[in-house]
Design a protein around this motif. Structure first.
Motif, mmCIF file in Angstrom:
data_model
loop_
_atom_site.group_PDB
_atom_site.id
_atom_site.type_symbol
_atom_site.label_atom_id
_atom_site.label_comp_id
_atom_site.label_asym_id
_atom_site.label_seq_id
_atom_site.Cartn_x
_atom_site.Cartn_y
_atom_site.Cartn_z
ATOM 1 N N SER A 215 -5.809 -1.143 5.061
ATOM 2 C CA SER A 215 -6.248 -2.507 4.741
ATOM 3 C C SER A 215 -5.078 -3.486 4.717
ATOM 4 O O SER A 215 -4.898 -4.261 3.779
ATOM 5 N N SER B 285 -2.788 -6.690 5.884
ATOM 6 C CA SER B 285 -3.009 -8.052 6.361
ATOM 7 C C SER B 285 -2.474 -8.179 7.786
ATOM 8 O O SER B 285 -1.659 -7.363 8.232
ATOM 9 N N ASP B 286 -2.911 -9.218 8.476
ATOM 10 C CA ASP B 286 -2.405 -9.480 9.823
ATOM 11 C C ASP B 286 -0.890 -9.650 9.805
ATOM 12 O O ASP B 286 -0.198 -9.198 10.713
ATOM 13 N N GLU C 188 0.856 -1.190 0.000
ATOM 14 C CA GLU C 188 0.000 0.000 0.000
ATOM 15 C C GLU C 188 0.893 1.241 0.000
ATOM 16 O O GLU C 188 1.321 1.700 1.068
ATOM 17 N N LYS D 255 -3.644 -0.654 10.363
ATOM 18 C CA LYS D 255 -4.159 -1.856 9.700
ATOM 19 C C LYS D 255 -5.467 -1.548 8.991
ATOM 20 O O LYS D 255 -5.651 -1.890 7.818
ATOM 21 N N GLN D 256 -6.370 -0.869 9.707
ATOM 22 C CA GLN D 256 -7.668 -0.528 9.116
ATOM 23 C C GLN D 256 -7.533 0.548 8.046
ATOM 24 O O GLN D 256 -8.123 0.445 6.977
ATOM 25 N N ARG D 257 -6.761 1.575 8.338
ATOM 26 C CA ARG D 257 -6.622 2.696 7.411
ATOM 27 C C ARG D 257 -6.081 2.256 6.056
ATOM 28 O O ARG D 257 -6.504 2.755 5.012
ATOM 29 N N ASN E 280 -3.287 -1.014 14.981
ATOM 30 C CA ASN E 280 -4.593 -1.470 14.489
ATOM 31 C C ASN E 280 -5.280 -0.401 13.654
ATOM 32 O O ASN E 280 -6.005 -0.711 12.712
#
Length: 129
Positions: A108, A110-111, A72, A104-106, A101
């Motif tokens: 997208s 992966s774990d 990204e 991670k959301q902002r 976290n």
């Protein structure tokens, strides 16, 4: 610790300079690159303004950050990682940084990829012992 708008704030038992010194020493010992240290209080003073003690540390690991930017590219807006140490009006010193976290959301992520930035919390914990 609490999360607020994607920012984690944690109190430090040390003064701002010592907090950043301790964190930078841990990074150095782990081979993490410190790209910049900005003493924002000193910079404000240069232009005749007053600011409580405030320092920003920019740091990262190219092997950890590059895969994030490949996945990204816009995450480069939040990389290198940053830690802010600042003194509140009541004299308490705080350490603030982006919640992994939230990143991670902002973006997208992966774990697996978020692990590359999640290391920040244990390193800060270690610096504040």
């Amino acid at each position: 610790m609490n999360a607020n708008n994607g920012i984690i704030n944690q109190t430090s038992p040390y003064a701002v300079t010592e907090t950043i010194d301790r964190f930078a020493a841990i990074l150095q010992a782990k081979g993490v690159t410190v790209f910049a240290r900005i003493d924002q209080q000193a910079e404000a003073k240069k232009v005749g303004l007053s600011l409580p003690p405030t320092q920003l540390l920019l740091f990262g690991n190219l092997k950890a950050g590059t895969p994030l930017m490949v996945a990204e590219p816009t995450i480069a807006l939040d990389l290198p990682l940053k830690v802010l140490a600042w003194e509140a009006t009541d004299g308490k010193v705080w350490v603030s940084y982006n919640d992994p976290n939230y990143l991670k959301q902002r973006f997208s992520l992966s774990d697996e990829l978020v692990k590359n930035v999640a290391i920040i919390a244990p390193l800060i914990h270690q610096a504040l012992l």
